[in-house]
Write a protein that holds these residues in place. Structure first.
Motif, PDB file in Angstrom:
ATOM      1  N   LYS A 160      33.588  43.170  23.039  1.00 39.40           N
ATOM      2  CA  LYS A 160      34.690  43.722  23.832  1.00 39.40           C
ATOM      3  C   LYS A 160      34.596  43.331  25.307  1.00 39.40           C
ATOM      4  CE  LYS A 160      35.672  47.709  20.870  1.00 39.40           C
ATOM      5  NZ  LYS A 160      35.780  49.194  20.799  1.00 39.40           N
ATOM      6  N   THR A 161      33.381  43.323  25.834  1.00 35.73           N
ATOM      7  CA  THR A 161      33.221  42.951  27.246  1.00 35.73           C
ATOM      8  C   THR A 161      33.611  41.497  27.468  1.00 35.73           C
ATOM      9  OG1 THR A 161      31.403  44.537  27.491  1.00 35.73           O
ATOM     10  CG2 THR A 161      31.613  42.841  29.182  1.00 35.73           C
ATOM     11  N   MET A 162      33.224  40.642  26.528  1.00 37.75           N
ATOM     12  CA  MET A 162      33.563  39.225  26.645  1.00 37.75           C
ATOM     13  C   MET A 162      35.066  39.020  26.503  1.00 37.75           C
ATOM     14  SD  MET A 162      32.135  36.359  27.300  1.00 37.75           S
ATOM     15  CE  MET A 162      33.186  34.969  27.730  1.00 37.75           C
ATOM     16  N   GLN A 163      35.682  39.755  25.605  1.00 33.30           N
ATOM     17  CA  GLN A 163      37.131  39.660  25.439  1.00 33.30           C
ATOM     18  C   GLN A 163      37.852  40.100  26.714  1.00 33.30           C
ATOM     19  OE1 GLN A 163      37.901  42.054  21.958  1.00 33.30           O
ATOM     20  NE2 GLN A 163      37.517  40.356  20.530  1.00 33.30           N
ATOM     21  N   ALA A 164      37.344  41.178  27.313  1.00 38.17           N
ATOM     22  CA  ALA A 164      37.942  41.669  28.557  1.00 38.17           C
ATOM     23  C   ALA A 164      37.753  40.657  29.682  1.00 38.17           C
ATOM     24  CB  ALA A 164      37.317  43.009  28.940  1.00 38.17           C
ATOM     25  N   LEU A 165      36.561  40.058  29.739  1.00 40.58           N
ATOM     26  CA  LEU A 165      36.285  39.049  30.764  1.00 40.58           C
ATOM     27  C   LEU A 165      37.250  37.883  30.643  1.00 40.58           C
ATOM     28  CD1 LEU A 165      34.473  37.853  33.015  1.00 40.58           C
ATOM     29  CD2 LEU A 165      33.038  36.893  31.208  1.00 40.58           C
ATOM     30  N   ARG A 166      37.439  37.401  29.428  1.00 37.66           N
ATOM     31  CA  ARG A 166      38.346  36.279  29.206  1.00 37.66           C
ATOM     32  C   ARG A 166      39.777  36.633  29.609  1.00 37.66           C
ATOM     33  NH1 ARG A 166      39.213  31.743  26.211  1.00 37.66           N
ATOM     34  NH2 ARG A 166      37.100  31.686  25.385  1.00 37.66           N
ATOM     35  N   GLU A 185      33.002  34.367  40.015  1.00 32.30           N
ATOM     36  CA  GLU A 185      33.235  35.320  41.102  1.00 32.30           C
ATOM     37  C   GLU A 185      33.747  34.603  42.353  1.00 32.30           C
ATOM     38  OE1 GLU A 185      30.726  38.934  43.165  1.00 32.30           O
ATOM     39  OE2 GLU A 185      29.708  37.007  42.902  1.00 32.30           O
ATOM     40  N   ALA A 186      33.135  33.470  42.677  1.00 35.90           N
ATOM     41  CA  ALA A 186      33.546  32.720  43.865  1.00 35.90           C
ATOM     42  C   ALA A 186      34.975  32.210  43.733  1.00 35.90           C
ATOM     43  CB  ALA A 186      32.589  31.550  44.097  1.00 35.90           C
ATOM     44  N   GLY A 187      35.319  31.706  42.543  1.00 37.01           N
ATOM     45  CA  GLY A 187      36.637  31.114  42.348  1.00 37.01           C
ATOM     46  C   GLY A 187      37.773  32.107  42.236  1.00 37.01           C
ATOM     47  N   LEU A 188      37.520  33.249  41.609  1.00 41.08           N
ATOM     48  CA  LEU A 188      38.601  34.209  41.355  1.00 41.08           C
ATOM     49  C   LEU A 188      38.614  35.400  42.306  1.00 41.08           C
ATOM     50  CD1 LEU A 188      38.612  34.332  37.444  1.00 41.08           C
ATOM     51  CD2 LEU A 188      40.115  33.031  38.962  1.00 41.08           C
ATOM     52  N   LEU A 189      37.461  35.721  42.901  1.00 39.35           N
ATOM     53  CA  LEU A 189      37.390  36.918  43.742  1.00 39.35           C
ATOM     54  C   LEU A 189      37.115  36.621  45.216  1.00 39.35           C
ATOM     55  CD1 LEU A 189      35.332  39.267  41.370  1.00 39.35           C
ATOM     56  CD2 LEU A 189      37.821  39.165  41.662  1.00 39.35           C
ATOM     57  N   LEU A 190      36.214  35.694  45.479  1.00 38.51           N
ATOM     58  CA  LEU A 190      35.821  35.437  46.867  1.00 38.51           C
ATOM     59  C   LEU A 190      36.698  34.400  47.557  1.00 38.51           C
ATOM     60  CD1 LEU A 190      31.925  35.404  46.455  1.00 38.51           C
ATOM     61  CD2 LEU A 190      33.430  37.330  47.038  1.00 38.51           C
ATOM     62  N   HIS A 191      37.078  33.352  46.831  1.00 38.44           N
ATOM     63  CA  HIS A 191      37.874  32.274  47.437  1.00 38.44           C
ATOM     64  C   HIS A 191      39.043  31.876  46.535  1.00 38.44           C
ATOM     65  CE1 HIS A 191      34.576  31.883  50.269  1.00 38.44           C
ATOM     66  NE2 HIS A 191      33.745  31.723  49.262  1.00 38.44           N
ATOM     67  N   GLN A 226      38.237  45.240  37.931  1.00 39.77           N
ATOM     68  CA  GLN A 226      37.591  45.206  36.616  1.00 39.77           C
ATOM     69  C   GLN A 226      36.661  44.001  36.485  1.00 39.77           C
ATOM     70  OE1 GLN A 226      41.170  45.267  34.213  1.00 39.77           O
ATOM     71  NE2 GLN A 226      40.893  47.426  33.690  1.00 39.77           N
ATOM     72  N   LEU A 227      37.111  42.863  37.001  1.00 41.28           N
ATOM     73  CA  LEU A 227      36.282  41.658  36.923  1.00 41.28           C
ATOM     74  C   LEU A 227      35.002  41.839  37.738  1.00 41.28           C
ATOM     75  CD1 LEU A 227      35.921  38.792  35.907  1.00 41.28           C
ATOM     76  CD2 LEU A 227      37.184  37.970  37.907  1.00 41.28           C
TER      77      LEU A 227
END
Length: 311
Positions: A85-91, A45-51, A65-66
């Protein structure tokens, strides 16, 4: 693990790979596994969304979605099987966000941990491995080997030699301060790195670097000047080398902040000798402090003497 995956480390989103590679059986108990999973999600979350390195568009559906996936996984442990499916979507979503570029093309390098200031915080934590866990003031014997390993993360964290010098300077200085200022070698090493930072600052124009160096050197300068403006209270005949080092760090920090960072500085060395001005100020200030303290002690003694004489 990277060898088994057969992928270059700069091409993967490491927290996602970790989530899929490590299983509950790799941990002492389920509670520790779930706590570890939450930490990985927080890093993601920190790397892709917050910073993120590249700012997110508020309407970016992948980011939304993330957020939803991470929020759900923080409430209920995530099933990490390959067919989930959730893990596939996360990846898929994490990789798409990590591979964004400023020109809209798809990058082969994954940018999940090179956004400011997350990358610096992670790197500083890695540099802490240079210290002995049993003696917090000592650097381990294998420090050179550890530093070489740490530097292999540059491609992932977006680091370079200049940022490394600045981060390591802070780690050494901060370690000296928080451990009671007893190991002078840490301060001497920090001063040597500060000399390298001075060279780096002349060639750096990146605004983020300017913010980092201003904050770092401002803290160092504040700490040093607190001691130098009343140096009679902090330095004596048995620690003159430490005083010389503190003076050097104060002058270098001030010089870098004024001459190499400030865009308002246009005067030449002939017009102002920063080092001489600073040292002169330290001497005058410390003499004033010493005089006030001596005067206070003198009048206190005289007052006690008069009181005893009247009895």
């Amino acid at each position: 693990m990277m060898y088994q995956l057969g992928k270059r480390i700069e091409s993967i989103v490491l927290p996602v790979e970790m989530l899929q590679q490590l299983k509950p059986s790799d941990f002492p108990n389920q509670w520790e596994y779930e706590a570890w999973q939450r930490r990985n999600l927080k890093i993601l979350e920190a790397g892709l969304l917050l910073h993120p390195l590249l700012p997110l568009d508020k309407t970016d559906t992948a980011a939304q979605q993330l957020r939803q996936i991470i929020r759900g996984a923080l409430e209920k442990p995530l099933e990490t099987g390959k067919n989930n499916k959730t893990m596939q979507a996360l990846r898929s979503i994490a990789l798409s966000l990590a591979c964004r570029t400023f020109d809209g093309s798809v990058s082969e390098t994954s940018h999940w941990a090179d956004g400011f200031p997350l990358n610096l915080r992670i790197y500083q934590m890695l540099l802490e491995a240079c210290f002995d866990v049993n003696d917090e003031t000592s650097v381990i014997e294998e420090v050179d080997e550890v530093l070489e390993l740490v530097k292999k993360t540059w491609v992932v964290l977006g680091m370079n030699q200049m940022l490394h010098d600045l981060c390591f300077l802070w780690i050494l200085f901060n370690r000296y301060v928080v451990t009671g200022q007893v190991e002078s070698d840490l301060l001497f090493a920090a001063n040597n790195l500060l000399m390298e930072v001075e060279k780096d600052a002349k060639a750096m124009t990146d605004p983020d670097y300017s913010k980092i160096i201003s904050s770092t050197l401002g803290t160092i300068l504040g700490w040093a000047e607190k001691r130098l403006l009343a140096y009679h209270n902090y330095f004596h005949s048995d620690n003159t080398e430490t005083m010389e080092c503190v003076v050097s760090m104060a002058v270098l920090s001030a010089k870098i902040m004024v001459e190499d960072i400030s865009h308002e500085y246009h005067r030449t060395r002939k017009e102002i000798d920063l080092a001489r001005e600073r040292v002169d100020n330290y001497i005058r200030s410390s003499l004033r402090v010493a005089f006030v303290q001596a005067s206070f002690q003198y009048f206190s003694i005289m007052s006690l003497h008069r009181m005893s004489s009247t009895r």
